[in-house]
Design a protein around this motif. Sequence first.
Motif, PDB file in Angstrom:
ATOM      1  N   GLU A  85       0.841  -1.186   0.000  1.00 17.23           N
ATOM      2  CA  GLU A  85       0.000   0.000   0.000  1.00 17.23           C
ATOM      3  C   GLU A  85       0.883   1.245   0.000  1.00 17.23           C
ATOM      4  N   PHE A  86       0.341   2.312  -0.526  1.00 14.69           N
ATOM      5  CA  PHE A  86       1.047   3.589  -0.531  1.00 14.69           C
ATOM      6  C   PHE A  86       0.034   4.700  -0.706  1.00 14.69           C
ATOM      7  N   LYS A  87       0.460   5.914  -0.394  1.00 17.67           N
ATOM      8  CA  LYS A  87      -0.366   7.082  -0.629  1.00 17.67           C
ATOM      9  C   LYS A  87       0.154   7.805  -1.869  1.00 17.67           C
ATOM     10  N   CYS A  88      -0.742   8.531  -2.515  1.00 15.99           N
ATOM     11  CA  CYS A  88      -0.391   9.187  -3.775  1.00 15.99           C
ATOM     12  C   CYS A  88      -1.012  10.584  -3.806  1.00 15.99           C
TER      13      CYS A  88
ATOM     14  N   ASN B 210      -1.895  13.646  -6.320  1.00 14.21           N
ATOM     15  CA  ASN B 210      -2.081  13.914  -7.741  1.00 14.21           C
ATOM     16  C   ASN B 210      -2.610  15.327  -7.938  1.00 14.21           C
TER      17      ASN B 210
ATOM     18  N   PHE C 193      -3.640   3.756  -2.022  1.00 13.01           N
ATOM     19  CA  PHE C 193      -3.699   2.574  -2.885  1.00 13.01           C
ATOM     20  C   PHE C 193      -3.359   1.342  -2.051  1.00 13.01           C
TER      21      PHE C 193
ATOM     22  N   GLU D  25      -8.256   1.890  -4.895  1.00 18.15           N
ATOM     23  CA  GLU D  25      -7.887   3.272  -4.596  1.00 18.15           C
ATOM     24  C   GLU D  25      -8.972   3.891  -3.725  1.00 18.15           C
TER      25      GLU D  25
ATOM     26  N   SER E 160       6.941   5.117  -8.628  1.00 18.91           N
ATOM     27  CA  SER E 160       7.171   6.275  -7.760  1.00 18.91           C
ATOM     28  C   SER E 160       6.455   7.528  -8.260  1.00 18.91           C
ATOM     29  N   LYS E 161       6.432   7.745  -9.591  1.00 19.22           N
ATOM     30  CA  LYS E 161       5.810   8.946 -10.145  1.00 19.22           C
ATOM     31  C   LYS E 161       5.140   8.621 -11.470  1.00 19.22           C
TER      32      LYS E 161
ATOM     33  N   SER F  58       1.581  12.691 -10.613  1.00 21.50           N
ATOM     34  CA  SER F  58       1.330  11.936  -9.381  1.00 21.50           C
ATOM     35  C   SER F  58       2.655  11.563  -8.740  1.00 21.50           C
TER      36      SER F  58
ATOM     37  N   ASN G 176       4.082   9.024  -5.464  1.00 22.21           N
ATOM     38  CA  ASN G 176       3.763   8.020  -4.448  1.00 22.21           C
ATOM     39  C   ASN G 176       4.670   8.190  -3.230  1.00 22.21           C
TER      40      ASN G 176
ATOM     41  N   ILE H 155       5.333   4.215   1.178  1.00 18.83           N
ATOM     42  CA  ILE H 155       5.189   2.891   0.564  1.00 18.83           C
ATOM     43  C   ILE H 155       5.470   1.800   1.601  1.00 18.83           C
TER      44      ILE H 155
END
Length: 828
Positions: free
Chosen positions: A133-136, A138, A190, A199, A325-326, A374, A376, A379
């Motif tokens: 999981e990770f945050k993003c 955008n 995510f 998401e 990552s992006k 975006s 991230n 992680i």
Amino acid sequence: MKYLFGILLLFSLSVQAQFQLNGIVKDAENAKALPFASISTPSGQNTISDVDGKFTITTLAPIREFTISYIGYDKKITLVENGKSFYMIALQQNTNNLQEVLIPRENPAVAIIRKTIALKTQNNPEKRIPSFEFKCYNSLVITANPDSISAKIDTLITNKKNVKIDSSNYKFKKMIQNQHLFQTEKVSLFQFKNNHLKETILGSKMAGLKQPIYEILGFKLQSFSIYDSNYELFETKYNSPIANDALKEYKYQLLDSIEIEGRNVYLIHFKNKKKKRAQGLEGVLYIDQNTYAIAKAVMRIKGVLDISGTHEFNFLPQENIWFPSKKSFKIVKGNNDDDLKLLGGTIQFEGDTEKDFKPRKKGASDFIYLFSKSANFEIQLNQPIELKKGAIALEISKEASERKDEFWNTYRKDSLDIRSKRTYTVLDSIAKKNNLELKITVGRRLINGFIPAGPIDFDLRKFFSYNNYEGFRVGLGGTTNDRFSKTIRIEGYTAYGTKDGTFKYNLGIGTRLSEPTNSWIGIAYTDDVREIASTVYAIDKRGFKIYDPRPFNISTFYNYKNWKAYIETKLIPKTESIWEVATAQVEPKFGYSYQLNGKSYTNYNMTTAMVSLRWSPFSDYMQTPTGRVEVEKRFPNFTFQLTKSIASGELNDFSFGKIDLKTEYEKKQLNGQKTSILIQGGYTFGDLPITHLYSISPNNITKETIMQRITIAGKNSFETMFYNEFFSSEYLYFQIKHGFQRITLFKKVKPSFVFVTRMAWGNLNHAERHNGLDFKTLNQGYFESGVELNQIYKGLGLVGFYRYGPNGLLKLEDNIAIKLSYILDLGF
């Protein structure tokens, strides 16, 4: 204060321009542009030139020098000069450098791609890592570069009496210097587990709107994973350059070898073999020389719109994997010889450079582009994850639109510049002044066939229609909306037929059980007419049509007076359903009687229980605070309906049941063609009059000549089958359509060719019980094939079908049906 703001604005713009360099890379001998050349700085930033050899590199610190490299050419280091922002770089060929990377007997790029495809599974995070999981964060803007727009004020017309001044570019430049045209941000969580990616939008902010437009949040600009077999760019799917069959479709070229995060990577250019002149997917893959994983990818489509998507990865040493990552995504205008009309507005294009088109003066819209990026963070790999509502692909939390500045200051990767801050202030003010949210609400309802008027949405479908029994049917109907109540819904209509001279009406009331699952319970009463032997799935959405061609020639209807109680819900994942109990008085409005047990029925009572359910197991759904929405429709989907009599005596004259099934499949090919399949069947048991049997949508009238039978074609109807020609108590229907790309015959004539085949088989038990109609059965099957030439001009088309097989008619011309078609294009 106004002047101070202006000075700060100009200062911010000049600071941004100070650390941005532009240029073009060419071959020193023949001056040809070198696409996808590598440009890097000593600080480790790198980019590549586009297909035209042009590049832009932007840094937060001043650039003192940059290096250009290209496979087969000598590297060149260029020193940055004060005040100079554009550089023309000429590279000298050096064929000796190629010997370092050549692999005997095979194109080196193909050999690298072959290994990349073979090792996809172990390099794909969604295959290699059980959970993550990770945050993003955008952001998306629609804007323009002020420096690219001329501020000159032109005189368009000058004579003794008339001087017309064109200041559009001047005004646009002034505006775009202060703000973007549109801006939105979101922060998402995510989560991946059990091969499912979800998401959850934690925060969303859309300039000018208190509540975000959920359709924009659900819009898919580019694929999440570069390893998907079909890569998606701007909601269009293309065969991936590393799909299992990619070597058949793409050609590859080794461009260079550079370092990313201290690891050596190949730069591989790919381009579709069959597509010419910017019609297919093209780009560059950065491939790790050790693991053959993707370290970066640039994907591009260049045509009417110039669309590019970039994926960047970070290398995680402990897992020995490159993790996303992006991402970035950009749309600018391309070349096309036709103007693009969108909901009444026109976007002009320059015209294909290979054709002789007169150049036109560029307007403000030529400089507009969309850019999304975006990043991230936070992680976590292989950690325990609680994946709630796993069947939902996208969920929007209730607090998402209410986040305060502290939330955004925490999660923004870059602080907002003055221009972006100004965008929120200006657009919020404009939206409030112009009631933008109200206009969006009105637009949504209009598309679905409703006109909002205060607390009531009037149903456009109820205003006017025509059929051969009622004649012109005029009426008024609608439903209450959220301005009336968020938990109570009242709906109804009244109508009058000019030919039969009777009123019809409906009235219902319901209350919401659950907002997230769109669950309602209600009751309704209806006194109306319906076409006999028509298959109606209660769960089917009634799409708004300006016209419905089939009823024009239908004259056999029955009247029904119906009480019903119902529950509708989307509680079960990936399904929507209606559960209903109803009692009705039925009266055929034509000379018909049903014989049963020595009694002749000319009208009858029916009390039933019914469940109607649609299951879309492969679709993606978005859960919003106001309900669940299907954001990506995938096939096949399945519809099921069971109707069963539940009473006897005065409430029910017959004991019976009906089972109806339908499945739809649609395949959009990467070359723009589309194949669709519809399979439908029904089975009845017990005693049922002809009003509730099956006639399988005939759409041909009984006239002597082909020209006299010309009407409007239906969607899935038998165009050569005459009304009331066949009836069945059980049937199976099959239809296949294959649509090709639109073909340009003339500038304004671009038909869409669709080949169609339909067939049906059926049987009618106890045909002797039905009196008043002469008909046949489908025991031997029914077959027709034809071609649709849709949208030949202004939405109008021509359809031709031929009837054949056991139920073919003796005269050749009687087997032929020619129809008109019309497709309304709203410019979406």
